[in-house]
Design an enzyme around this catalytic site. Structure first.
Site, short mmCIF file in Angstrom:
data_model
loop_
_atom_site.label_atom_id
_atom_site.label_comp_id
_atom_site.label_asym_id
_atom_site.label_seq_id
_atom_site.Cartn_x
_atom_site.Cartn_y
_atom_site.Cartn_z
N TYR A 61 -16.91 -31.73 48.61
CA TYR A 61 -16.14 -31.74 47.37
C TYR A 61 -16.87 -32.62 46.36
O TYR A 61 -17.69 -33.48 46.72
CB TYR A 61 -14.76 -32.34 47.60
CG TYR A 61 -13.72 -31.43 48.20
CD1 TYR A 61 -13.38 -30.21 47.59
CD2 TYR A 61 -13.02 -31.80 49.34
CE1 TYR A 61 -12.40 -29.40 48.12
CE2 TYR A 61 -12.02 -30.99 49.88
CZ TYR A 61 -11.72 -29.79 49.26
OH TYR A 61 -10.73 -29.00 49.78
N GLU A 104 -7.17 -35.43 50.23
CA GLU A 104 -6.57 -36.73 50.53
C GLU A 104 -7.23 -37.83 49.69
O GLU A 104 -7.30 -38.97 50.08
CB GLU A 104 -6.64 -37.07 52.02
CG GLU A 104 -5.79 -36.20 52.91
CD GLU A 104 -6.36 -34.81 53.11
OE1 GLU A 104 -5.67 -33.83 52.77
OE2 GLU A 104 -7.50 -34.70 53.58
N GLU A 154 -7.40 -24.25 46.89
CA GLU A 154 -6.07 -23.90 47.38
C GLU A 154 -5.12 -23.66 46.20
O GLU A 154 -3.98 -24.13 46.18
CB GLU A 154 -5.53 -24.98 48.32
CG GLU A 154 -6.34 -25.08 49.60
CD GLU A 154 -5.72 -26.01 50.64
OE1 GLU A 154 -5.00 -26.95 50.25
OE2 GLU A 154 -5.94 -25.79 51.83
N GLU A 197 -12.05 -24.18 55.77
CA GLU A 197 -11.60 -25.46 56.31
C GLU A 197 -11.05 -25.22 57.71
O GLU A 197 -9.88 -24.86 57.87
CB GLU A 197 -10.53 -26.10 55.42
CG GLU A 197 -11.04 -26.60 54.10
CD GLU A 197 -9.99 -27.40 53.33
OE1 GLU A 197 -9.00 -27.83 53.96
OE2 GLU A 197 -10.17 -27.56 52.11
#
Length: 584
Positions: free
Chosen positions: A54, A100, A159, A235
């Site tokens: 990311y 997260e 997502e 993922e």
């Protein structure tokens, strides 16, 4: 040498030949840059042929217009090392990433505007996103595989079907990405749930999924929405993350390895999330809120095949054996784990350390939120005159120490929905409020922090003027260098916060360390100015990882900012990490 990477009717194609991607996630800001090559090389030794990462926008541009891409944020160097190690790269720039990570990767200077339509075709949001993607694509574009680099796939958003279905938004992200010189295939990811796959779909994107079990069922659901081309689990959840106050999560090695085997045997490509999790250094941890606010711990070990400190785990060896059935695996000796140096460091105290990093603000008629006070404000002291006694009611995000006429009288804690406190008689009211992690998922992304609204005393608003002190936590270690020692702050080996503790220790050579925290209350830690992150007696994490490149041969310095109180005013480095009691 350049190559071609394409999406065929049934497979990914590398120079016209069918290619199964066996990738692993590794986020460069969660790994000290001095360890990037080590972790990437270990992933290759497991049999992987690609690394995915990311890109956290808020790490690169925490202040609007102040762009950073050096040191641990040197994305270009990270992608170059992947190429040097003979691997490909998958890049997921967001702009929203979840992960997260603090605020899901979105900058607080952006999300602080409550009128902005986040993750939508709102023109003002798209203008900021376009400027961000132009900078990112300038790094990625020359490193694509068709230009002699490592990048084979670029993901659009993240997502998105779990959040919205704005096709105009997705179309604009695709346009900006292509205009920025990205020529490799573009992908999107969602959980294999029908409404999510439909909401995040766009004809310009190849659909991939995120899941960690029920492989055949999830692949079938994915195929219903991606009728041609290769199937890919972008993922493959091999572990899980931890919140403060919960147990340390692990997964069954045997079950996880069997699921990986099912994926690869089905001919699907895979990205293992995470192959190496790393650490939420400094103040980068996110939080979740599905009815209860839960901030994430500093460790992002994730029960990954390569541990937070780089050890090759049982899961690494099990995955390597599975991968060897489907692809070549390097036949070389594998490194083994070693114990870190164990030592105890005597600490000296500096009283009132917050005054060293304080900026005075106000007066205000009502308490401002942290977002109104500036970008990435995480610790604020609010003060007001509030005579009398009775019940204080205040919504704090996320944790507050309450003082009455300078004396501690209690705490307010969002995680346990504790928003009331009986106040003794007095005049002055102070609340030291800490933001413990910004929500990284769903609709609470970008929510305001600090004191929300006006507190009540016996049902009556506490009128201003309010004064405020904001604290630059990241600057503390440097600010302590010339601060005088308080010889009275440590009594019987104990201290009461807020207090700073500092000490020096000697190493024969640079080495990984594990700083024990279970005898401390709540605060932050640094070694040689490197911001390790948060600690909290609440657990489960009981050590902080100190990456070897942050240490040095000879004299080193450890600094602690203790906000509550410590029963042991010394720093203990232990030989192995302690992330808490494991639970599958």
């Amino acid at each position: 040498m350049t190559s071609r990477f394409e999406i065929g009717e049934t497979d990914f194609l590398l120079n016209g030949e069918a290619h199964q991607i066996i990738s692993g996630a590794m986020h460069y800001p969660r790994v000290h840059s001095g360890l990037w090559r080590d972790r990437i090389r270990k992933a290759r030794l497991m049999g992987l042929n690609a690394i995915e990462t990311y890109i956290p926008w808020n790490a690169h541009e925490s202040v609007r217009g102040d762009w950073r891409a050096d040191g641990d944020l040197d994305l270009g160097r990270f992608l170059d090392i992947i190429h040097d190690e003979g691997m490909n790269a998958i890049v997921r720039p967001g702009p929203y990433i979840c992960a997260e990570w603090h605020n899901g990767g979105l900058p607080t200077w952006l999300t602080g505007d409550e009128s902005l339509g986040l993750r939508s075709s709102d023109p003002r949001y798209l203008a900021a996103v376009t400027a961000y993607l132009e900078r990112v694509n300038a790094i990625i574009a020359p490193r694509q595989i068709d230009r002699g680099g490592s990048v084979i796939l670029v993901q659009i958003e993240n997502e998105y079907g779990a959040y919205g279905s704005d096709k105009a938004y997705l179309a604009e992200l695709i346009r900006v990405t292509r205009a920025g010189g990205i020529t490799v295939p573009l992908t999107r990811v969602d959980q294999p749930i029908s409404h999510m796959l439909e909401g995040g779909a766009h004809e310009g994107l190849h659909t991939t999924g995120s899941f960690g079990s029920r492989i055949d069922e999830r692949l079938a659901a994915l195929r219903e929405h991606q009728r041609t081309g290769p199937l890919m689990c972008m993922e493959f959840w091999c572990g899980w993350f931890d919140h403060w106050g919960e147990k340390h999560h692990t997964t069954s090695v045997a079950d996880s390895a069997a699921d990986l085997d099912r994926l690869l045997s089905a001919g699907a490509s895979v990205n293992i999330y995470m192959v190496h999790g790393g650490t939420n250094f400094a103040l980068t941890n996110g939080a979740n809120d599905s009815g209860r606010y839960l901030p994430l711990v500093t460790s992002y070990d994730y029960d990954a095949p390569i541990s937070e400190s780089g050890d090759l785990t049982d899961k690494f060896h099990a995955y390597r054996e599975i991968i060897s059935k489907h692809a070549p695996v390097p036949e070389v000796p594998l490194p083994t784990a070693t114990d870190a140096p164990a030592l105890t460091v005597r600490l000296e105290a500096v009283s009132d350390p917050l005054s060293l990093i304080a900026t005075h603000r106000g007066p205000f008629d009502a308490p401002p939120t942290m977002d109104e006070l500036g970008s990435d404000v995480t610790l604020v002291e609010y003060a007001v005159t509030a005579p009398g006694t009775g019940l204080l009611e205040a919504e704090v995000r996320d944790y507050a120490w309450v003082l009455r006429d300078g004396r501690p009288v209690g705490r307010l804690q969002r995680t346990v929905q504790d928003d009331t406190l009986a106040l003794p008689a007095g005049q002055e009211l102070r609340l030291l409020v800490e933001e413990t992690g910004r929500v990284n998922y769903d609709t609470r992304i970008g929510e305001a922090k600090g004191i929300i609204g006006i507190p009540l005393l016996n049902g009556t608003p506490v009128d201003g003027p309010w004064t405020v002190r904001t604290f630059d936590v990241s600057a503390l270690a440097k600010s302590l260098s010339d601060a005088p020692v308080d010889l009275t702050a440590i009594s019987g080996g104990r201290v009461t916060g807020p207090v700073a503790l500092r000490g020096r220790f000697h190493l024969d050579e640079s080495a990984d360390l594990f700083l024990a925290t279970h005898r401390w209350g709540k605060g932050y830690a640094w070694v040689n100015g490197f911001f390790l992150g948060r600690y909290w007696r609440r657990g489960p994490q009981r050590t902080l990882y100190v990456p070897g490149p942050a240490t040095r041969r000879g004299v080193n310095e450890v600094v602690i900012l203790e906000l509550e109180g410590a029963s042991d005013a010394s720093a203990r480095f232990v030989s192995r990490p302690d992330l808490g009691h494991e639970v599958e």
